[in-house]
Design a protein around this motif. Sequence first.
Motif, PDB file in Angstrom:
ATOM      1  N   ASP A  75      -1.040  11.159 -35.115  1.00 19.67           N
ATOM      2  CA  ASP A  75      -1.138  10.505 -33.796  1.00 19.67           C
ATOM      3  C   ASP A  75      -0.460  11.401 -32.497  1.00 19.67           C
ATOM      4  OD1 ASP A  75      -2.101   8.053 -34.881  1.00 19.67           O
ATOM      5  OD2 ASP A  75       0.059   7.138 -35.432  1.00 19.67           O
ATOM      6  N   VAL A  76       0.552  11.910 -33.036  1.00 17.38           N
ATOM      7  CA  VAL A  76       1.225  12.932 -31.824  1.00 17.38           C
ATOM      8  C   VAL A  76       0.147  14.012 -31.375  1.00 17.38           C
ATOM      9  CG1 VAL A  76       3.010  14.504 -31.411  1.00 17.38           C
ATOM     10  CG2 VAL A  76       3.348  12.497 -32.715  1.00 17.38           C
ATOM     11  N   LEU A  77      -0.518  14.566 -32.557  1.00 21.61           N
ATOM     12  CA  LEU A  77      -1.746  15.450 -32.018  1.00 21.61           C
ATOM     13  C   LEU A  77      -2.835  15.191 -31.212  1.00 21.61           C
ATOM     14  CD1 LEU A  77      -1.612  17.636 -35.300  1.00 21.61           C
ATOM     15  CD2 LEU A  77      -0.658  18.253 -33.226  1.00 21.61           C
ATOM     16  N   THR A  78      -3.180  14.073 -31.679  1.00 21.04           N
ATOM     17  CA  THR A  78      -3.794  13.295 -30.608  1.00 21.04           C
ATOM     18  C   THR A  78      -3.833  13.037 -29.603  1.00 21.04           C
ATOM     19  OG1 THR A  78      -4.992  12.312 -32.778  1.00 21.04           O
ATOM     20  CG2 THR A  78      -5.628  11.133 -30.780  1.00 21.04           C
ATOM     21  N   THR A  79      -2.503  12.521 -29.385  1.00 22.04           N
ATOM     22  CA  THR A  79      -2.084  12.014 -27.819  1.00 22.04           C
ATOM     23  C   THR A  79      -2.025  13.372 -27.095  1.00 22.04           C
ATOM     24  OG1 THR A  79      -0.683  10.284 -28.791  1.00 22.04           O
ATOM     25  CG2 THR A  79      -0.155  11.212 -26.749  1.00 22.04           C
ATOM     26  N   LEU A  80      -1.414  14.503 -27.565  1.00 19.86           N
ATOM     27  CA  LEU A  80      -1.175  15.673 -26.940  1.00 19.86           C
ATOM     28  C   LEU A  80      -2.702  16.162 -26.411  1.00 19.86           C
ATOM     29  CD1 LEU A  80       1.438  17.616 -29.078  1.00 19.86           C
ATOM     30  CD2 LEU A  80       1.481  16.654 -26.581  1.00 19.86           C
ATOM     31  N   ARG A  81      -3.662  16.286 -27.341  1.00 16.71           N
ATOM     32  CA  ARG A  81      -4.866  16.717 -27.089  1.00 16.71           C
ATOM     33  C   ARG A  81      -5.494  15.728 -25.956  1.00 16.71           C
ATOM     34  NH1 ARG A  81      -5.494  16.857 -32.682  1.00 16.71           N
ATOM     35  NH2 ARG A  81      -6.551  15.026 -32.589  1.00 16.71           N
ATOM     36  N   THR A  82      -5.338  14.304 -26.002  1.00 21.40           N
ATOM     37  CA  THR A  82      -5.805  13.577 -25.033  1.00 21.40           C
ATOM     38  C   THR A  82      -5.350  13.827 -23.675  1.00 21.40           C
ATOM     39  OG1 THR A  82      -6.306  12.007 -26.712  1.00 21.40           O
ATOM     40  CG2 THR A  82      -6.300  11.234 -24.405  1.00 21.40           C
ATOM     41  N   LEU A  83      -3.897  14.061 -23.583  1.00 23.54           N
ATOM     42  CA  LEU A  83      -3.195  14.178 -22.428  1.00 23.54           C
ATOM     43  C   LEU A  83      -3.642  15.496 -21.891  1.00 23.54           C
ATOM     44  CD1 LEU A  83       0.433  12.977 -23.538  1.00 23.54           C
ATOM     45  CD2 LEU A  83      -1.063  11.998 -21.875  1.00 23.54           C
ATOM     46  N   LEU A  84      -3.880  16.472 -22.478  1.00 28.49           N
ATOM     47  CA  LEU A  84      -4.269  17.891 -21.806  1.00 28.49           C
ATOM     48  C   LEU A  84      -5.885  17.679 -21.426  1.00 28.49           C
ATOM     49  CD1 LEU A  84      -2.277  19.914 -24.339  1.00 28.49           C
ATOM     50  CD2 LEU A  84      -2.054  19.992 -21.991  1.00 28.49           C
ATOM     51  N   GLY A 101     -11.757  17.159 -28.440  1.00 35.78           N
ATOM     52  CA  GLY A 101     -12.699  17.686 -27.603  1.00 35.78           C
ATOM     53  C   GLY A 101     -11.842  18.405 -26.603  1.00 35.78           C
ATOM     54  N   GLY A 102     -12.598  19.199 -26.090  1.00 33.01           N
ATOM     55  CA  GLY A 102     -12.031  20.136 -24.929  1.00 33.01           C
ATOM     56  C   GLY A 102     -10.993  20.999 -25.158  1.00 33.01           C
ATOM     57  N   VAL A 103      -9.898  20.596 -25.631  1.00 29.80           N
ATOM     58  CA  VAL A 103      -8.987  21.446 -25.876  1.00 29.80           C
ATOM     59  C   VAL A 103      -9.295  22.295 -27.018  1.00 29.80           C
ATOM     60  CG1 VAL A 103      -6.598  21.209 -27.044  1.00 29.80           C
ATOM     61  CG2 VAL A 103      -6.915  19.704 -25.310  1.00 29.80           C
ATOM     62  N   LEU A 104      -9.964  22.184 -28.033  1.00 32.60           N
ATOM     63  CA  LEU A 104     -10.193  22.885 -28.924  1.00 32.60           C
ATOM     64  C   LEU A 104     -11.285  24.061 -28.515  1.00 32.60           C
ATOM     65  CD1 LEU A 104     -10.366  20.728 -32.320  1.00 32.60           C
ATOM     66  CD2 LEU A 104      -8.426  21.941 -31.686  1.00 32.60           C
ATOM     67  N   ALA A 105     -11.900  23.318 -27.592  1.00 34.27           N
ATOM     68  CA  ALA A 105     -13.129  24.492 -27.131  1.00 34.27           C
ATOM     69  C   ALA A 105     -12.332  25.585 -26.384  1.00 34.27           C
ATOM     70  CB  ALA A 105     -13.875  23.547 -26.153  1.00 34.27           C
ATOM     71  N   GLY A 106     -11.048  25.260 -25.648  1.00 32.45           N
ATOM     72  CA  GLY A 106     -10.370  26.376 -25.143  1.00 32.45           C
ATOM     73  C   GLY A 106      -9.261  27.077 -26.096  1.00 32.45           C
ATOM     74  N   VAL A 107      -9.477  26.951 -27.298  1.00 32.13           N
ATOM     75  CA  VAL A 107      -8.524  27.790 -28.062  1.00 32.13           C
ATOM     76  C   VAL A 107      -8.620  29.171 -27.693  1.00 32.13           C
ATOM     77  CG1 VAL A 107      -7.839  28.464 -30.653  1.00 32.13           C
ATOM     78  CG2 VAL A 107      -8.344  26.143 -30.030  1.00 32.13           C
ATOM     79  N   ALA A 133       0.645  25.881 -10.797  1.00 32.30           N
ATOM     80  CA  ALA A 133       0.367  25.769 -12.133  1.00 32.30           C
ATOM     81  C   ALA A 133      -0.720  24.680 -12.125  1.00 32.30           C
ATOM     82  CB  ALA A 133       1.469  25.304 -13.099  1.00 32.30           C
ATOM     83  N   VAL A 134      -1.613  24.634 -12.992  1.00 33.25           N
ATOM     84  CA  VAL A 134      -2.698  23.637 -13.314  1.00 33.25           C
ATOM     85  C   VAL A 134      -2.351  22.525 -14.274  1.00 33.25           C
ATOM     86  CG1 VAL A 134      -5.063  22.965 -13.694  1.00 33.25           C
ATOM     87  CG2 VAL A 134      -4.383  25.234 -12.658  1.00 33.25           C
ATOM     88  N   VAL A 135      -1.734  21.573 -13.831  1.00 33.71           N
ATOM     89  CA  VAL A 135      -1.250  20.355 -14.748  1.00 33.71           C
ATOM     90  C   VAL A 135      -2.081  19.270 -14.629  1.00 33.71           C
ATOM     91  CG1 VAL A 135       0.766  18.858 -15.052  1.00 33.71           C
ATOM     92  CG2 VAL A 135       1.120  21.101 -14.313  1.00 33.71           C
ATOM     93  N   PRO A 136      -2.565  18.601 -15.576  1.00 28.79           N
ATOM     94  CA  PRO A 136      -3.540  17.724 -15.600  1.00 28.79           C
ATOM     95  C   PRO A 136      -3.101  16.431 -14.887  1.00 28.79           C
ATOM     96  CG  PRO A 136      -3.620  18.573 -17.927  1.00 28.79           C
ATOM     97  CD  PRO A 136      -2.372  19.248 -17.069  1.00 28.79           C
ATOM     98  N   ALA A 137      -4.033  15.709 -14.248  1.00 31.21           N
ATOM     99  CA  ALA A 137      -3.555  14.329 -13.473  1.00 31.21           C
ATOM    100  C   ALA A 137      -2.815  13.406 -14.482  1.00 31.21           C
ATOM    101  CB  ALA A 137      -4.817  13.668 -12.834  1.00 31.21           C
ATOM    102  N   GLY A 138      -1.541  13.001 -13.722  1.00 32.95           N
ATOM    103  CA  GLY A 138      -0.800  11.984 -14.632  1.00 32.95           C
ATOM    104  C   GLY A 138       0.432  12.620 -15.340  1.00 32.95           C
ATOM    105  N   LEU A 139       0.313  14.113 -15.672  1.00 35.18           N
ATOM    106  CA  LEU A 139       1.425  14.714 -16.531  1.00 35.18           C
ATOM    107  C   LEU A 139       2.565  15.003 -15.430  1.00 35.18           C
ATOM    108  CD1 LEU A 139      -0.228  16.524 -19.266  1.00 35.18           C
ATOM    109  CD2 LEU A 139       0.666  14.313 -19.123  1.00 35.18           C
ATOM    110  N   ASP A 140       2.426  15.213 -14.198  1.00 35.81           N
ATOM    111  CA  ASP A 140       3.564  15.524 -13.160  1.00 35.81           C
ATOM    112  C   ASP A 140       4.002  14.101 -12.637  1.00 35.81           C
ATOM    113  OD1 ASP A 140       5.237  16.275 -11.632  1.00 35.81           O
ATOM    114  OD2 ASP A 140       4.072  17.499 -10.214  1.00 35.81           O
ATOM    115  N   ARG A 141       4.866  13.400 -13.696  1.00 35.31           N
ATOM    116  CA  ARG A 141       5.173  11.996 -13.360  1.00 35.31           C
ATOM    117  C   ARG A 141       6.330  11.944 -12.640  1.00 35.31           C
ATOM    118  NH1 ARG A 141       3.783   9.093 -18.989  1.00 35.31           N
ATOM    119  NH2 ARG A 141       1.812   9.987 -19.514  1.00 35.31           N
ATOM    120  N   ILE A 142       6.965  13.142 -12.120  1.00 37.67           N
ATOM    121  CA  ILE A 142       8.401  12.702 -11.663  1.00 37.67           C
ATOM    122  C   ILE A 142       7.951  13.023  -9.844  1.00 37.67           C
ATOM    123  CG2 ILE A 142       9.484  13.029 -13.216  1.00 37.67           C
ATOM    124  CD1 ILE A 142      10.187  15.756 -12.129  1.00 37.67           C
TER     125      ILE A 142
END
Length: 504
Positions: free
Chosen positions: A255-264, A279-285, A466-475
Amino acid sequence: MSVDGPPPLIRIDRAEQLDRAVIGAVARGERRIVLSDGLLAAVAANRRAMLDDLAGDQPVYGVNTGMGAMSGVRLDADAQARQQNNLMVGRAVGSAPWLRRAEARALLAARLRTLLHPAAGASPDLCRHLLALLDADVVPAIPLRGGAAGEIIPLAHAGAVLIGIGQVLDRAGAAIDAAPALAAAGLSPRPFEAKEGVAFLEGVPGLTGLAILAAAETRALLTQITAATAASHAVLRASHDPLHPALADSPELADVLTTLRTLLNPDSPPIPGSAPGAGGVLAGVGAGRALQAPVSFRVTAPAIAVAVRAVAGVEEAVDRALGAVTDSPAHLDGRFVGTFGFAGTDLVAAVSSLSTALVHLAELGTARLHRLLDGALTGLPRQLSDYPGLHAGMVTVHKRAVGVTHRLRRFAMPALLGAMETSLGQEDVQSFGFEAAECLGEAIAGVRDVLACELLAVHQGNLLGAVVPAGLDRIAEVVPEGTADRAFGRDLDRIIHYLTFSST
């Protein structure tokens, strides 16, 4: 309590319905409860059976005898009539700091649940009186540092309020005399009757209630840590190798790994044959700046999974504690039986395990933050400074995290250790449940502090390119604009407040 009217009412027909979810809601003022007539009738029947067995001449600990080293002293009728109230008077030896209002209410609600157990032999009137305190939001001043001998000291403070001689919390959290507060709420003091004082003092309802609130708070905190980890991962452009779904060794880690991949990379389609979120994340390994992510980034996901399992362990121990015999002596099969219910060994062990898991997460968060300051890893200005040399950037924010984390290590020691004897040897081992709860509270607050430091650095990095995915700069909405040096402690206060009252 709600300023928009009374909270919704929950009818309790069986003791099991007063579970940790309901206790947590009552503690936070989100629900009220009412005990059904059928449940109160069952409590009354248990009370009558207990009184029948108490009527004989057998010695019953704490009822017709003294307690502790005085248990060999038989009490005459006059002393027995005064004993149950006097148990509160002589044992209310604690002082500030006090439990917060929600924590004290959790104790009362958990105490009510355990008094419904047949072995307690409590009266319906005592149960109703506890409910009246909760409904009126009259909150006992209960010391955070509970001393030894189970929870006798903090529970004596709560019991003293019932008989009108203790202290309660005002709206500012200060302790004031209970008698005027009871009168203002339309309540009267209620003396403890035969054996009720002993039943009120035994068990671990305080640790149980505190664990209920802390578990819910920790689950929200772990969600925030996971999001911050993903954001730091993005700032560092770290390799995504450690997020591969094949590395999951448990449902929690999956669950944690899935969440991290989805967030990224939330918009990328999954790789055929891979787990959801792969998807996506693993393509960028291998697309990060370094061949391997720093160790602190690689081991964070399994550490979060450990903490998730530890929270579940606390919740399971809470469920066992709520249904257990906690009274001593307990009324069992027509006898009064000395028990171990006051020790809370199971719950203390679970709470301490969670504290250790959280302290480890603080260490990892501090390490990740340090990596964010390294321009060689991020490609951003050193120390995340917008004017290197003149402005320090985030380096002192990291020093704050280091100080907090170093302090937290002392709270990772299991509270089961350190047995000491009291009562002239009558009680040759003591338990320290409130110490376990205090350590967990410190761990939660400390991890949140370190998390705030990491999120501030993520925000600074985002502003610096830095390139931070939308929604992760929460503050972004709770801190001032700009990247120049300022009194960052004020920013951290705002972030900590945001984290405390947000579940995302």
